[in-house]
Design an enzyme around this catalytic site. Structure first.
Site, PDB file in Angstrom:
ATOM      1  CE  LYS A 217      -3.590   2.395   2.569  1.00  0.00           C
ATOM      2  NZ  LYS A 217      -3.735   2.804   3.966  1.00  0.00           N
ATOM      3  CG  HIS A 236      -4.062   1.311  11.931  1.00  0.00           C
ATOM      4  ND1 HIS A 236      -3.614   2.575  11.608  1.00  0.00           N
ATOM      5  CD2 HIS A 236      -3.202   0.443  11.323  1.00  0.00           C
ATOM      6  CE1 HIS A 236      -2.551   2.477  10.839  1.00  0.00           C
ATOM      7  NE2 HIS A 236      -2.264   1.198  10.648  1.00  0.00           N
ATOM      8  CG  ASP A 238      -0.043  -2.444  10.403  1.00  0.00           C
ATOM      9  OD1 ASP A 238      -0.860  -1.512  10.435  1.00  0.00           O
ATOM     10  OD2 ASP A 238       1.110  -2.334   9.934  1.00  0.00           O
ATOM     11  CG  HIS A 292       0.841   2.107  13.642  1.00  0.00           C
ATOM     12  ND1 HIS A 292       0.542   0.801  13.976  1.00  0.00           N
ATOM     13  CD2 HIS A 292       0.738   2.171  12.292  1.00  0.00           C
ATOM     14  CE1 HIS A 292       0.297   0.103  12.881  1.00  0.00           C
ATOM     15  NE2 HIS A 292       0.390   0.910  11.841  1.00  0.00           N
TER      16      HIS A 292
HETATM   17  O1  LIG Z   1       2.503   6.024   6.640  1.00  0.00           O
HETATM   18  C1  LIG Z   1       2.946   5.364   7.571  1.00  0.00           C
HETATM   19  O2  LIG Z   1       4.084   5.555   8.015  1.00  0.00           O
HETATM   20  C2  LIG Z   1       2.126   4.290   8.227  1.00  0.00           C
HETATM   21  C3  LIG Z   1       0.974   3.817   7.420  1.00  0.00           C
HETATM   22  C4  LIG Z   1       0.235   2.705   8.094  1.00  0.00           C
HETATM   23  O3  LIG Z   1       0.239   2.569   9.288  1.00  0.00           O
HETATM   24  C5  LIG Z   1      -0.503   1.721   7.294  1.00  0.00           C
HETATM   25  O4  LIG Z   1      -0.607   1.902   6.067  1.00  0.00           O
HETATM   26  O5  LIG Z   1      -0.983   0.723   7.888  1.00  0.00           O
HETATM   27 FE   LIG Z   2      -0.371   0.541   9.891  1.00  0.00          FE
END
Ligand SMILES: O=C(O)CCC(=O)C(=O)O
Ligand SMILES: [Fe+2]
Length: 416
Positions: A217, A236, A238, A292
């Site tokens: 992503k 959230h 992961d 995070h």
């Molecule tokens: O952009 C970021 O550093 C984290 C993005 C994130 O936590 C995610 O895509 O799950």
């Molecule tokens: Fe994330």
């Protein structure tokens, strides 16, 4: 006179470039999510607890003692933080540079060009270019657009939907994915040994070479005129086993550690690695999946490249491995497939949002009193750890994360 119909831009990039001084209300997060956010450039300079940096140079050293020291540091970071900066990870700066140039060049294309790759979340097609769906009047949106696609294994990725511009996108991204896959194997071996398991065990438990799915992503966070009111990615954890993240050296990632938001520093030539819920479950909570979020700013576009390493949706039942469970430390998580785990997190969505989404959600764990006693991990984690604020199902699929936040917890924690 006929009044002009002003099209509502569906992409955050278009909104950002339209010159607005105030962000639309859908992007304004509730106050309790914004407490203590501050200016991200100032936050990045702050002292206090820091995301650990783990040097992987000696991960395969022939010298037992030297190798052991490296393994211990990785294990400690996975247990205490569940997130770390990896340096000397073995993936060349040159390849990482190509991945960043490729993704950056794609996002530099006009929005109309990128729309040719638009996903269609309503029909369940989550791969491609997208933004969080404006699914209801009260639905909260995130200040980002993204590109989401499966990158490994090769027989499961569909090159037809990958960006064709620039031409190096496919070669650079597929080579990077392959190298991340090999790095994941090494990390999983160290984490297995760290639990007293045979080194191939976690690799096998998450699906092995055939079934562990790597999804990329690219998060594109445009400049935001009111960054103090918005979030690029809401809080959230992961759901993955492991997540590997690159970024364009603009700060934005914050971790909720010991009741406070800590801003990750930009560490040159590093890859950020998260332990996700999958490993937290398999290790019975010994390895942490940390809460995070992504913060935005006024001055610079931020881009991050996350690769989520995920077990197959239905094939494997995730539960604490017997070796990680004792009488004194019973299973903290009930057996669930990856799909069920995601659905469970979504079920915890609050009633207000559920109504807005036209879905029926159960309240957090009300389904079983027994389950609450044994498996209520959120309580064990810390009263301060935030829970529940959720995504709609398609978004969760697209973003492979499910937000967690309990408004009262946050307010209580952050007003301290
Ligand atoms: O952009 C970021 O550093 C984290 C993005 C994130 O936590 C995610 O895509 O799950
Ligand atoms: Fe994330």
């Amino acid at each position: 006179m006929v009044s002009a119909v002003v099209p509502t831009p569906s992409r955050v990039e278009s909104l950002a470039k339209s010159g607005i001084q105030a962000i639309p209300k859908e992007y304004v997060r509730p106050q309790e999510e914004l407490n203590g956010m501050g200016n991200i450039f100032e936050e990045e300079k702050k002292g206090g607890p820091q995301v650990p940096t783990i040097d992987l140079k000696q991960i395969d050293s022939e010298d037992n003692e030297i190798r052991e020291r490296c393994h211990q540091e990785l294990k400690k970071a996975a247990m205490e933080w569940g997130v770390m900066h990896l340096v000397n990870h073995g993936i060349s700066d040159e390849l990482i540079g190509r991945v960043k140039v490729a993704g950056g060049t794609f996002f530099d294309l006009p929005v109309e060009e990128k729309e040719k790759y638009a996903n269609d979340q309503t029909s369940g097609n989550v791969q491609g270019y997208g933004s969080k769906l404006a699914n209801s009047a009260s639905g909260q949106l995130e200040w980002e657009d993204y590109f989401f696609h499966c990158v490994f294994p090769e027989d499961k990725h569909d090159l037809a939907i990958w960006p064709k511009t620039p031409t190096d996108y496919i070669p650079a991204t597929s080579e990077y994915a392959k190298q991340i896959r090999n790095l994941a194997t090494k990390i999983l071996a160290v984490l297995s040994i760290g639990l007293g398991l045979e080194e191939g065990r976690l690799e096998k438990e998450v699906g092995g070479m055939e079934d562990l799915l790597l999804q990329m992503k690219i998060n594109y966070y445009p400049k935001c005129p009111q960054p103090e009111l918005a979030l690029g990615v809401e809080a959230h954890t992961d759901v993955s086993a492991l997540t590997f993240i690159l970024h364009n050296m603009v700060p934005g990632l914050q971790l909720f550690y010991e009741g406070k938001w800590v801003t990750a520093k930009c560490v040159p030539n590093s890859i950020i690695m998260h332990i996700g819920d999958t490993l937290e479950i398999l290790s019975n909570g010994k390895y942490k999946s940390i809460l995070h979020r992504g913060v935005v700013n006024k001055e610079k576009v931020r881009i991050s490249w996350a690769i989520f390493c995920e077990p197959p949706k239905d094939k494997i039942i995730l539960k604490p491995l017997p070796e990680t469970v004792t009488e004194a430390d019973p299973p903290r998580f009930p057996p669930r497939t990856f799909a069920q785990h995601m659905a469970h997190k979504l079920f915890k969505k609050d009633d207000h949002d559920a109504a807005a989404d036209h879905k029926v959600y159960k309240k957090d764990d009300q389904d079983s009193a027994t389950e609450q006693k044994v498996f209520k991990k959120d309580d064990q984690d810390s009263a301060g750890k935030q829970k529940a604020a959720k995504k709609d199902e398609q978004d969760a699929n697209a973003e492979h994360k499910v937000s967690e936040k309990d408004n009262q917890d946050i307010a209580a924690e952050e007003s301290k």
